[in-house]
Design an enzyme around this catalytic site. Structure first.
Site, mmCIF file in Angstrom:
data_model
loop_
_atom_site.group_PDB
_atom_site.id
_atom_site.type_symbol
_atom_site.label_atom_id
_atom_site.label_comp_id
_atom_site.label_asym_id
_atom_site.label_seq_id
_atom_site.Cartn_x
_atom_site.Cartn_y
_atom_site.Cartn_z
ATOM 1 N N ARG A 234 -59.915 68.611 -34.255
ATOM 2 C CA ARG A 234 -60.905 69.133 -35.193
ATOM 3 C C ARG A 234 -60.423 70.412 -35.871
ATOM 4 O O ARG A 234 -60.931 70.792 -36.922
ATOM 5 C CB ARG A 234 -62.231 69.372 -34.467
ATOM 6 C CG ARG A 234 -62.895 68.073 -34.007
ATOM 7 C CD ARG A 234 -64.190 68.365 -33.276
ATOM 8 N NE ARG A 234 -64.897 67.152 -32.935
ATOM 9 C CZ ARG A 234 -64.762 66.493 -31.789
ATOM 10 N NH1 ARG A 234 -63.908 66.932 -30.886
ATOM 11 N NH2 ARG A 234 -65.460 65.407 -31.549
ATOM 12 N N ASP B 112 -58.915 62.606 -33.561
ATOM 13 C CA ASP B 112 -60.369 62.503 -33.647
ATOM 14 C C ASP B 112 -60.722 62.130 -35.083
ATOM 15 O O ASP B 112 -59.837 61.978 -35.935
ATOM 16 C CB ASP B 112 -61.051 63.810 -33.228
ATOM 17 C CG ASP B 112 -62.368 63.553 -32.494
ATOM 18 O OD1 ASP B 112 -63.273 62.968 -33.126
ATOM 19 O OD2 ASP B 112 -62.490 63.925 -31.327
ATOM 20 N N HIS C 126 -64.108 57.757 -32.620
ATOM 21 C CA HIS C 126 -63.424 59.019 -32.926
ATOM 22 C C HIS C 126 -62.046 58.751 -33.541
ATOM 23 O O HIS C 126 -61.083 59.471 -33.264
ATOM 24 C CB HIS C 126 -63.277 59.877 -31.666
ATOM 25 C CG HIS C 126 -64.575 60.426 -31.159
ATOM 26 N ND1 HIS C 126 -65.257 61.431 -31.813
ATOM 27 C CD2 HIS C 126 -65.315 60.107 -30.069
ATOM 28 C CE1 HIS C 126 -66.359 61.716 -31.137
ATOM 29 N NE2 HIS C 126 -66.436 60.912 -30.090
ATOM 30 N N GLU D 91 -68.507 57.888 -26.609
ATOM 31 C CA GLU D 91 -69.436 57.924 -27.732
ATOM 32 C C GLU D 91 -69.228 56.811 -28.762
ATOM 33 O O GLU D 91 -69.487 56.980 -29.944
ATOM 34 C CB GLU D 91 -69.372 59.295 -28.422
ATOM 35 C CG GLU D 91 -69.773 60.437 -27.513
ATOM 36 C CD GLU D 91 -69.753 61.784 -28.190
ATOM 37 O OE1 GLU D 91 -70.646 62.603 -27.887
ATOM 38 O OE2 GLU D 91 -68.853 62.050 -29.002
ATOM 39 N N TYR E 272 -67.617 73.353 -20.375
ATOM 40 C CA TYR E 272 -67.370 73.268 -21.812
ATOM 41 C C TYR E 272 -67.409 74.686 -22.384
ATOM 42 O O TYR E 272 -68.473 75.285 -22.506
ATOM 43 C CB TYR E 272 -68.428 72.390 -22.486
ATOM 44 C CG TYR E 272 -68.098 70.904 -22.493
ATOM 45 C CD1 TYR E 272 -67.345 70.327 -21.470
ATOM 46 C CD2 TYR E 272 -68.542 70.079 -23.522
ATOM 47 C CE1 TYR E 272 -67.057 68.971 -21.477
ATOM 48 C CE2 TYR E 272 -68.250 68.718 -23.534
ATOM 49 C CZ TYR E 272 -67.503 68.173 -22.508
ATOM 50 O OH TYR E 272 -67.208 66.843 -22.517
ATOM 51 N N ASP F 260 -66.840 75.848 -25.346
ATOM 52 C CA ASP F 260 -67.326 76.131 -26.703
ATOM 53 C C ASP F 260 -68.795 76.550 -26.669
ATOM 54 O O ASP F 260 -69.337 76.980 -27.685
ATOM 55 C CB ASP F 260 -67.136 74.938 -27.642
ATOM 56 C CG ASP F 260 -67.601 73.622 -27.046
ATOM 57 O OD1 ASP F 260 -67.302 73.370 -25.865
ATOM 58 O OD2 ASP F 260 -68.239 72.832 -27.757
#
Length: 728
Positions: free
Chosen positions: A168, A197, A257, A321, A413, A415
């Site tokens: 990203r 991704d 992704h 996902e 995580y 972030d």
């Protein structure tokens, strides 16, 4: 015998108790540490480093590390005759990555099971020396000594990981190497390299060059961003990591992704439709067409190229996902289901995983991926599942003979911010903040070879925030390092805490002791040129009396100052210096920061209102006051990202607190970004509150959620209150 020795080592750690921890400066805490009376070894320009042939890379690393602050180019030679000797000893040190370290005035002796153990012994030795030993600035005239010590050490878990999301946002090779350096300093040994991704493909392919010619870039003109790693870059990174005991694990995301690859080669998707690489974060519905033999060959070719570059035993295949709408509508995928005897579209992912697992077994590799790979059908070969939701879900892998790595979004995580204090940089909001203490409390059972299914833990740094706007992206013309500083702020010191969770047995870990040792680590991060989040000052006591509230504080960074205010304003580096307990009339009057340097200091320590009386209503989401109330019915939008954190049923409650007027409420919409995913009507309650209940079934991690309600003041705007969200 190895299991017996490991059990004895763990028992030794537990009986060593608080005394060892109190005198040991090292993070992560070693199994056995004892200061001795042998006298410190004095390093000089004539010091000779000797090592077995297999450990010469680690010996050269030590010489290069010492050269920068000392100015000495120390002699490094093969063999066991020297002042600092690094030797292989698989009998005396039976556990992988283990070592023994002995320091006296006569010199330093390191015995290691393997190259990684030798490197970790060097790191422990460096942590006993002044922090400047880690720096690149020469300290002229300094005397460098290594304290006399005896250490025996080995990791509790074989997987001690960190995931860097370079898909990203592209981080250059130098920063990737710096991440490896910082991981290795704290004995972390697995770098999951997430470089594919929807928003970017970062790995050069010789067979499919458009993956980086097209898929590595987003935007046009001056707004064009991106980048990729050449195959030579990858070889360089892998070799650099190997010296430092770090295994670089590539992650090739599929079946979802994968939009960056679809942009480059539309024929690998179910629709064949042409897209552009997105500039904003979202989860694409376009996934790999598993009914297309050419798309499957594309995947095999990419995996073959990948394993030719990465010697890691593990290949991460992502797998998270995936939305199956395209497969449901694709004739080729439906035909594949019929040929394979599958009855549900979701079973196609299990079929795909088994295909790839078999390919990788042919190459002597083991697949790993996010938890979905073992929860979307039976996987025939052993796999490693990265559990990114609840750690307890790792139990799902046991019956099928798989392994698990704990990387929970609630603990690991990075972030997510450490706090909800105003002033935290832009961050992910779909989960609550993760403070340092919570990272240290990551639920990780001790590992027993051959018996445990959880092999370790891993932190994740997702780069979603870089594609939520332009605020975080560097300005190339001024050659800044904004993105690196931002990432390091979120990683450190939390990665240091996780390193101890992964290395040290559960029974030997004490957060209070870790914080004491961590206080000295900030100077080492400074010396390494690594940015970090400065912690707020520690509140030792808070006494309430008729005279007011008295705060007693202590710094938790060695050498730091505390600055404070008593009028509710935010302190600065020029505010009064804290030297003794301070008394104020109200808790909210007192704010304090911890100052490491004039440009590096903490967010303020502040006291928040007590909402414990409203615990039954959930989490505070918004407040209203007279100036925010409109005179006529109007949409009022409030962000609830993080409060709506998964699919399920929710209740939103509006609680009036004061005012002569009533807040008139109408219909509510629940928005995922700008898409309405639920609606609700107001339900007045007997206690004077107003509630809305709705269901969410289309949750997406990393996507902002909002509540939008029609509201106005009834007869005026003299009204104020609180809004809470609760998940059932």
């Amino acid at each position: 015998m190895k299991k017996l020795l490991l059990s004895l080592a763990c028992a030794l750690t537990l009986t060593a108790g608080a005394q060892q921890a109190a005198e040991c400066p090292i993070v992560p805490l070693p199994l056995h540490y004892a200061a001795t009376d042998g006298g410190a070894y004095r390093l000089t320009a004539k010091t000779v480093i000797a090592a077995d042939a297999a450990l010469m890379p680690q010996a050269r690393y030590l010489a290069e590390t010492l050269a920068e602050p000392t100015g000495w180019d120390l002699t490094v030679r093969e063999g066991r005759r020297g002042d600092i000797v690094i030797a292989m000893d698989t009998v005396g040190v039976p556990q992988a990555e283990g070592y023994r370290l002995s320091v006296s005035r006569r010199g330093v002796r390191i015995a290691a099971h393997d190259a990684a153990g030798a490197f970790y012994a060097v790191q422990s030795m460096l942590q006993t020396m002044p922090a400047d030993i880690h720096g690149s600035r020469r300290i002229a005239g300094a005397t460098w000594t290594i304290p006399a010590v005896e250490m025996e050490d080995a990791p509790c878990h074989p997987w001690r990981g960190f995931m860097l999301d370079a898909a990203r946002y592209y981080y250059d090779k130098a920063f990737v190497k710096k991440c490896i350096d910082m991981m290795a300093m704290y004995k972390m040994n697995k770098l999951q390299f997430h470089f594919i991704d929807d928003c970017g493909w970062r790995l050069e392919s010789k067979k499919y060059p458009r993956l980086t010619e097209v898929g590595a870039w987003a935007g046009k003109g001056e707004r064009r961003i991106g980048g990729y790693y050449t195959q030579d870059d990858i070889r360089d990174i892998v070799a650099y990591a190997a010296v430092r005991g770090v295994d670089v694990v590539p992650e090739i995301e599929f079946p979802a992704h994968l939009l960056s690859a679809v942009v480059a080669y539309p024929w690998i998707s179910c629709t064949g439709r042409q897209h552009e690489v997105p500039e904003q974060h979202f989860i694409s519905r376009d996934i790999l067409c598993v009914g297309n033999d050419s798309a499957m060959q594309f995947l095999r070719d990419i995996l073959d190229e990948t394993i030719s570059l990465f010697p890691s035993r593990y290949i991460n295949i992502g797998g998270d996902e995936a939305v199956y709408t395209r497969w449901e509508q694709c004739p080729k995928c439906q035909a594949r289901m019929k040929r394979e005897g599958l009855t549900k579209t979701s079973q196609l992912q299990g079929w795909l995983t088994n295909q790839v697992a078999a390919w990788m077994k042919e190459k002597g590799r083991t697949i790993m991926g996010w938890e979905e790979i073992v929860m979307r059908g039976k996987v025939n070969e052993q796999a490693v599942a990265v559990m990114w939701h609840q750690p307890a879900d790792s139990a799902h892998v046991v019956n099928d003979g798989h392994l698990a790595v704990i990387s929970s979004c609630y603990y690991n995580y990075f972030d997510f911010p450490e706090s909800s204090t105003p002033g935290e940089p832009q961050h992910a909001t779909w989960c609550p903040p993760i403070p340092l203490k919570k990272v240290y409390e990551t639920p990780l059972p001790d590992y027993t070879p051959g018996r445990s299914h959880v092999i370790g833990t891993q932190a994740c740094l997702w780069s979603d925030q870089f594609i939520h706007g332009r605020a975080l992206q560097e300005l190339a013309p001024i050659n800044e390092n904004r993105s690196e500083n931002y990432v390091e702020y979120f990683i450190f010191p939390r990665l240091v805490a996780l390193s101890e969770v992964a290395w040290t047995p559960q029974g030997a870990r004490r957060y209070a002791d870790f914080r004491q040792r961590m206080a000295a680590q900030y100077a080492r991060l400074d010396a390494k040129g690594c940015n970090y989040r400065v912690p707020e000052p520690e509140v030792v006591r808070c006494d309430e009396s008729a005279a007011g509230v008295t705060y007693t504080l202590a710094p938790n960074v060695e050498g730091a100052e505390i600055r404070y205010t008593t009028d509710g304003t935010w302190p600065t580096v020029h505010s009064p210096r804290y030297t003794e307990p301070v008394t104020v009339a109200r808790k909210s009057d007192f704010l304090a920061i911890q100052v490491v340097s004039p440009t590096h200091y903490s967010l303020p320590l502040l006291t928040r209102p007590d909402y414990s009386a409203y615990k039954a209503y959930g989490t505070l989401t918004a407040e209203w006051a007279p100036l925010t109330v409109q005179p006529t019915p109007s949409p009022w939008r409030m962000e609830c990202t993080g409060k709506v954190g998964s699919n399920g049923r929710y209740t939103v409650t509006f609680i009036p607190q004061r005012g002569a007027n009533r807040l008139a409420l109408g219909a509510m919409r629940v928005l995922k970004r700008d898409e309405c995913v639920a609606t609700a009507e107001p339900l007045p309650q007997a206690d004077g509150t107003t509630a809305y209940t709705f269901d969410v079934s289309a949750f997406e991690a990393g996507t902002p959620f909002y509540l939008e309600v029609i509201a106005s003041g009834d007869g005026g705007n003299d009204t104020a209150g609180l809004v809470f969200v609760r998940k059932h």
